[in-house]
Design an enzyme around this catalytic site. Sequence first.
Site, PDB file in Angstrom:
ATOM      1  N   VAL A 155      63.248  30.613   3.951  1.00 17.20           N
ATOM      2  CA  VAL A 155      62.821  31.522   5.018  1.00 17.20           C
ATOM      3  C   VAL A 155      63.545  31.193   6.324  1.00 17.20           C
ATOM      4  CG1 VAL A 155      60.550  31.975   3.993  1.00 17.20           C
ATOM      5  CG2 VAL A 155      60.834  29.987   5.495  1.00 17.20           C
ATOM      6  N   ASP A 156      64.611  30.371   6.226  1.00 25.37           N
ATOM      7  CA  ASP A 156      65.253  29.834   7.427  1.00 25.37           C
ATOM      8  C   ASP A 156      66.399  30.689   7.968  1.00 25.37           C
ATOM      9  OD1 ASP A 156      67.402  29.244   5.661  1.00 25.37           O
ATOM     10  OD2 ASP A 156      66.683  27.208   5.328  1.00 25.37           O
ATOM     11  N   GLN A 197      65.210  31.630  -1.764  1.00 21.91           N
ATOM     12  CA  GLN A 197      63.762  31.391  -1.639  1.00 21.91           C
ATOM     13  C   GLN A 197      63.443  30.861  -0.246  1.00 21.91           C
ATOM     14  OE1 GLN A 197      62.297  29.463  -5.595  1.00 21.91           O
ATOM     15  NE2 GLN A 197      64.468  29.009  -5.439  1.00 21.91           N
ATOM     16  N   HIS A 241      61.269  35.205  -0.281  1.00 23.81           N
ATOM     17  CA  HIS A 241      59.970  34.819   0.295  1.00 23.81           C
ATOM     18  C   HIS A 241      59.851  35.184   1.764  1.00 23.81           C
ATOM     19  CE1 HIS A 241      59.741  31.668  -3.142  1.00 23.81           C
ATOM     20  NE2 HIS A 241      59.430  32.877  -3.537  1.00 23.81           N
ATOM     21  N   CYS A 299      48.444  41.163  18.407  1.00 19.71           N
ATOM     22  CA  CYS A 299      49.316  42.325  18.544  1.00 19.71           C
ATOM     23  C   CYS A 299      49.165  42.899  19.956  1.00 19.71           C
ATOM     24  CB  CYS A 299      48.920  43.359  17.499  1.00 19.71           C
ATOM     25  SG  CYS A 299      49.871  44.880  17.625  1.00 19.71           S
TER      26      CYS A 299
HETATM   27  P1  NAD Z   1      61.796  22.447  -3.691  1.00 17.82           P
HETATM   28  O1  NAD Z   1      61.424  21.673  -2.461  1.00 17.82           O
HETATM   29  O2  NAD Z   1      60.766  22.621  -4.747  1.00 17.82           O
HETATM   30  O3  NAD Z   1      63.041  21.754  -4.387  1.00 17.82           O
HETATM   31  C1  NAD Z   1      64.187  21.376  -3.694  1.00 17.82           C
HETATM   32  C2  NAD Z   1      65.148  20.732  -4.684  1.00 17.82           C
HETATM   33  O4  NAD Z   1      66.382  20.533  -4.010  1.00 17.82           O
HETATM   34  C3  NAD Z   1      64.679  19.357  -5.174  1.00 17.82           C
HETATM   35  O5  NAD Z   1      64.762  19.316  -6.589  1.00 17.82           O
HETATM   36  C4  NAD Z   1      65.680  18.377  -4.523  1.00 17.82           C
HETATM   37  O6  NAD Z   1      66.013  17.294  -5.351  1.00 17.82           O
HETATM   38  C5  NAD Z   1      66.891  19.262  -4.332  1.00 17.82           C
HETATM   39  N1  NAD Z   1      67.749  18.877  -3.193  1.00 17.82           N
HETATM   40  C6  NAD Z   1      67.396  18.388  -1.979  1.00 17.82           C
HETATM   41  N2  NAD Z   1      68.478  18.246  -1.191  1.00 17.82           N
HETATM   42  C7  NAD Z   1      69.548  18.661  -1.940  1.00 17.82           C
HETATM   43  C8  NAD Z   1      70.945  18.771  -1.689  1.00 17.82           C
HETATM   44  N3  NAD Z   1      71.470  18.433  -0.512  1.00 17.82           N
HETATM   45  N4  NAD Z   1      71.744  19.228  -2.684  1.00 17.82           N
HETATM   46  C9  NAD Z   1      71.223  19.588  -3.897  1.00 17.82           C
HETATM   47  N5  NAD Z   1      69.911  19.498  -4.199  1.00 17.82           N
HETATM   48  C10 NAD Z   1      69.080  19.063  -3.218  1.00 17.82           C
HETATM   49  O7  NAD Z   1      62.389  23.832  -3.173  1.00 17.82           O
HETATM   50  P2  NAD Z   1      62.322  25.300  -3.788  1.00 17.82           P
HETATM   51  O8  NAD Z   1      62.620  25.247  -5.250  1.00 17.82           O
HETATM   52  O9  NAD Z   1      63.125  26.148  -2.902  1.00 17.82           O
HETATM   53  O10 NAD Z   1      60.784  25.733  -3.671  1.00 17.82           O
HETATM   54  C11 NAD Z   1      60.083  25.505  -2.459  1.00 17.82           C
HETATM   55  C12 NAD Z   1      59.480  26.739  -1.783  1.00 17.82           C
HETATM   56  O11 NAD Z   1      59.222  26.378  -0.443  1.00 17.82           O
HETATM   57  C13 NAD Z   1      60.393  27.921  -1.718  1.00 17.82           C
HETATM   58  O12 NAD Z   1      59.677  28.987  -2.202  1.00 17.82           O
HETATM   59  C14 NAD Z   1      60.705  28.153  -0.222  1.00 17.82           C
HETATM   60  O13 NAD Z   1      60.262  29.433   0.181  1.00 17.82           O
HETATM   61  C15 NAD Z   1      59.848  27.188   0.529  1.00 17.82           C
HETATM   62  N6  NAD Z   1      60.611  26.325   1.472  1.00 17.82           N
HETATM   63  C16 NAD Z   1      61.600  26.867   2.262  1.00 17.82           C
HETATM   64  C17 NAD Z   1      62.335  26.032   3.114  1.00 17.82           C
HETATM   65  C18 NAD Z   1      63.440  26.645   3.947  1.00 17.82           C
HETATM   66  O14 NAD Z   1      63.387  27.825   4.275  1.00 17.82           O
HETATM   67  N7  NAD Z   1      64.483  25.871   4.261  1.00 17.82           N
HETATM   68  C19 NAD Z   1      62.071  24.676   3.166  1.00 17.82           C
HETATM   69  C20 NAD Z   1      61.045  24.166   2.368  1.00 17.82           C
HETATM   70  C21 NAD Z   1      60.323  25.004   1.500  1.00 17.82           C
END
Ligand code: NAD
Length: 271
Positions: free
Chosen positions: A101-102, A99, A117, A175
């Site tokens: 986008v990184d 999920q 996503h 663009c």
């Molecule tokens: P979320 O933020 O809803 O949930 C993250 C979960 O990960 C939390 O329950 C938290 O307790 C847990 N967590 C945090 N650090 C952890 C670790 N080191 N080990 C294990 N668990 C850990 O994230 P989601 O469910 O992915 O939904 C958020 C949406 O936001 C996604 O659709 C995504 O596209 C987007 N998003 C992406 C990024 C990214 O690309 N890195 C960052 C933030 C949000």
Amino acid sequence: MRTQIADAARVLHGRRIAFLTGAGISTESGIPAYRGEGSTPRRAPMTVQDFLASDTARRRYWVGGHLGWRSFGSAEPNAGHRAIAALERAGVTGGVVTQNVDGLHLRAGSSRVVELHGTMRGVTCLRCGQAYDRGAIAEQIDARNPWITVPENVVLRPDGDVAPESTDGFVLPTCTVCEGMLKPDVVFFGEFVPSDRFRVVEALIASCDALLVAGSSLVVNSGIRVIERARRRGLPLVIVNLEPTRADVWADATVAGRTGDVLPALQELLA
Ligand code: NAD
């Protein structure tokens, strides 16, 4: 936690694993999540409707995204991403649905990755469809807005966003072919995952015989849809997350721990 990891390994042993990952797997790389540990104070995310409706919203989006882009782009994969890539090399993994986008799974060496996503790496013109690398758009933004500087003590928000001090005078990127409106290749809130992308997810799930969720609260519905597909096929489900998730009731094993600790431990037991 060791018992939980051993239980999870028993569920997964001898199976081809599909992974579903979320923002939690990247918090140990310094990218905040929306919820739980490693999250930053909540701010209403921009919807696609807001983005399309007004120049002001687009300015807010592009200034914040531009300021966050370099820190986001320089984040490195961590032990959790690397363990999943190693499991693919060992033939234990059928692929990763992320999920995030990184782009960190690809950078860690996983090759079968569905970015549910989308990705921050690309930008597309909504009028003529011209595709751009995000770096090229960052250069265009710098050239049009030479006054823009990253604030001191920058706090990165989820999705590589930084709260801008001001968006006054910001000139939007456009663009270079048709001057049309540009949009990053990410699925915004209020947008659907493209159906052809979801079909790839279904094929991936169909080629595997277990699902491991890592670092996702599963609050977002597209994550739950992936789990539903796996459940329909009777795949056992393992969840690794610091906090309880929406799908724990269906899990055959749950591990409450950091993905950077738990996934390498599972890799050792399974590879
Ligand atoms: P979320 O933020 O809803 O949930 C993250 C979960 O990960 C939390 O329950 C938290 O307790 C847990 N967590 C945090 N650090 C952890 C670790 N080191 N080990 C294990 N668990 C850990 O994230 P989601 O469910 O992915 O939904 C958020 C949406 O936001 C996604 O659709 C995504 O596209 C987007 N998003 C992406 C990024 C990214 O690309 N890195 C960052 C933030 C949000």
